[in-house]
Design an enzyme around this catalytic site. Structure first.
Site, PDB file in Angstrom:
ATOM      1  N   ASP A 102       0.815  -1.202   0.000  1.00  0.00           N
ATOM      2  CA  ASP A 102       0.000   0.000   0.000  1.00  0.00           C
ATOM      3  C   ASP A 102       0.859   1.267   0.000  1.00  0.00           C
ATOM      4  OD1 ASP A 102      -2.456   1.375   0.209  1.00  0.00           O
ATOM      5  OD2 ASP A 102      -2.295   1.493   2.387  1.00  0.00           O
ATOM      6  N   HIS A 103       0.510   2.222  -0.847  1.00  0.00           N
ATOM      7  CA  HIS A 103       1.100   3.570  -0.844  1.00  0.00           C
ATOM      8  C   HIS A 103       2.627   3.576  -0.977  1.00  0.00           C
ATOM      9  CE1 HIS A 103      -2.351   6.169  -0.244  1.00  0.00           C
ATOM     10  NE2 HIS A 103      -2.832   5.284   0.599  1.00  0.00           N
ATOM     11  N   GLU A 176      -0.590   9.215   6.737  1.00  0.00           N
ATOM     12  CA  GLU A 176      -0.414   7.772   6.903  1.00  0.00           C
ATOM     13  C   GLU A 176       1.063   7.446   6.709  1.00  0.00           C
ATOM     14  OE1 GLU A 176      -2.480   3.590   5.630  1.00  0.00           O
ATOM     15  OE2 GLU A 176      -2.358   5.125   4.087  1.00  0.00           O
ATOM     16  N   HIS A 219      -7.017  10.120   5.268  1.00  0.00           N
ATOM     17  CA  HIS A 219      -6.442   9.052   6.089  1.00  0.00           C
ATOM     18  C   HIS A 219      -6.454   9.439   7.564  1.00  0.00           C
ATOM     19  CE1 HIS A 219      -3.908   7.615   2.449  1.00  0.00           C
ATOM     20  NE2 HIS A 219      -4.825   6.710   2.699  1.00  0.00           N
ATOM     21  N   HIS A 256      -9.928   4.919  -0.419  1.00  0.00           N
ATOM     22  CA  HIS A 256      -8.916   5.092   0.616  1.00  0.00           C
ATOM     23  C   HIS A 256      -9.511   5.862   1.790  1.00  0.00           C
ATOM     24  CE1 HIS A 256      -4.935   3.888  -1.218  1.00  0.00           C
ATOM     25  NE2 HIS A 256      -5.798   3.658  -2.183  1.00  0.00           N
ATOM     26  N   ASN A 278      -9.928   0.493   1.824  1.00  0.00           N
ATOM     27  CA  ASN A 278      -8.828   0.370   2.771  1.00  0.00           C
ATOM     28  C   ASN A 278      -9.272   0.766   4.186  1.00  0.00           C
ATOM     29  OD1 ASN A 278      -7.465  -0.101   0.408  1.00  0.00           O
ATOM     30  ND2 ASN A 278      -5.943   1.484   0.711  1.00  0.00           N
TER      31      ASN A 278
END
Length: 347
Positions: A102-103, A176, A219, A256, A278
């Site tokens: 992720d990311h 995040e 986030h 997200h 997510n």
């Protein structure tokens, strides 16, 4: 060759694509749960099994380092270690699970996703399946043209690795793992952004990819009054681009910042083609809140106060770890129910 008659616990590339197709056709989405350890991975698996839901487990850039140990600090090695563990333990849970990174920002491509893609290509040459089924490229800090240029290179590599690529078009607010964006107008993707995405990556003919179009997503922990989700943006983009490419809902969408979102916003996003949502903050809190309750309620047993020895049963990590896993699993079940994937496992 693995028989298609025997579902594998960690989804093969074909099974992962089938999972996404089932979500598109059935109008539901999968919870994608960030994990930080074997304990939280087990909690996610427990939650999926209790919900009778297939799902996705993902590792963030910071977790990838953490998993390799404080002394080693190797993202690719940490990610591979957790994947190998998952491939072993997931066999007894009765659901299909895909693994995802992720990311990944530009500065982490060389020490994280690129090594994992090379590993998958090498495994494929030996007749083996990839350890991870998809990887996210987060180019949101770059100009869109540069974001998509890198994405195209990664899509080509993903095709060779038999994995899927996830991209972010727009900006997700909040923080995040040290990546932070302001909560402002940049949080909303546009039709032109989506049009440029198709021009660069195609509409599936050059390789399948998932797209995190942004519609006000944030986030982490935030004040709900400062967040204005507009899931109708997803519907507008799907409609306009769908007409241009001749395909209904052309994007496999990712939501997200799903923690803390309302049931109405989740349902609207799923109706517009979200197949993956997510969740990190809520599941982290559920896990840690249980541990905090144990420690506060048993402080005189956990700590060696006034020279006493405490109670080994109270500070044995299993005594607080098992309830924490169960608490996190309950939040995973809740996510599966809100996304519509509960009771719909393919196994």
């Amino acid at each position: 060759m693995v028989s298609k008659e025997i579902p594998m616990p960690i989804a093969t590339p074909d099974a992962y694509r089938d999972m996404l197709d089932r979500a598109r056709e059935g109008g539901f989405a999968y919870p994608s749960i960030n994990v930080t350890s074997s304990q939280t991975l087990n909690a996610a698996l427990q939650g999926f099994a209790e919900a009778e839901s297939d799902g996705i487990i993902q590792v963030s850039v910071g977790t990838a380092l953490y998993l390799s140990g404080n002394r080693v600090q190797n993202r690719a090695r940490g990610s591979k270690a957790l994947a190998l563990y998952a491939h072993e333990v997931a066999a007894d849970y009765g659901v299909n699970v895909a693994l995802h990174t992720d990311h990944c920002a530009f500065e982490n491509l060389d020490d994280w996703v690129q090594p994992l893609l090379r590993d998958s290509i090498e495994r494929r040459a030996r007749g083996l399946e990839p350890l991870y089924q998809s990887h996210m490229w987060d180019g949101s800090a770059l100009p869109l043209a540069q974001n998509l240029a890198v994405a195209r290179e990664l899509l080509d590599e993903s095709v060779k690795a038999n994995t899927l690529l996830e991209i972010e078009v727009g900006v997700v607010g909040g923080e995040e793992d040290g990546v932070e964006h302001e909560i402002d107008d940049k949080l909303y993707s546009t039709i032109e952004d989506a049009r440029e995405t198709v021009a660069a990556l195609g509409a599936g003919e050059a390789g399948r990819y998932l797209t995190a179009l942004t519609f006000g997503n944030v986030h982490g922990v935030y004040n709900p009054a400062s967040v204005h989700l507009r899931p109708e943006i997803l519907g507008e983009i799907q409609s306009v681009i769908g007409a241009e490419v001749g395909r209904d809902k052309p994007f496999d969408l990712v939501f997200h910042g799903g923690s803390g979102s309302s049931a109405a916003d989740i349902a609207a996003a799923v109706a517009h083609g979200v197949v993956k949502m997510n969740i990190d903050t809520d599941t982290q809190y559920a896990f840690t809140r249980s541990i905090a309750g144990h420690m506060i309620g048993n402080y005189d047993k956990v700590l060696k106060i006034d020279g006493r020895y405490g109670d080994k049963k109270a500070y044995d990590p299993r005594s607080w770890g098992k309830p924490a896993e169960t608490a996190m699993a309950r939040r995973v079940v809740e996510a599966a129910e809100s996304l519509g994937s509960a009771g719909r496992t393919a196994r």
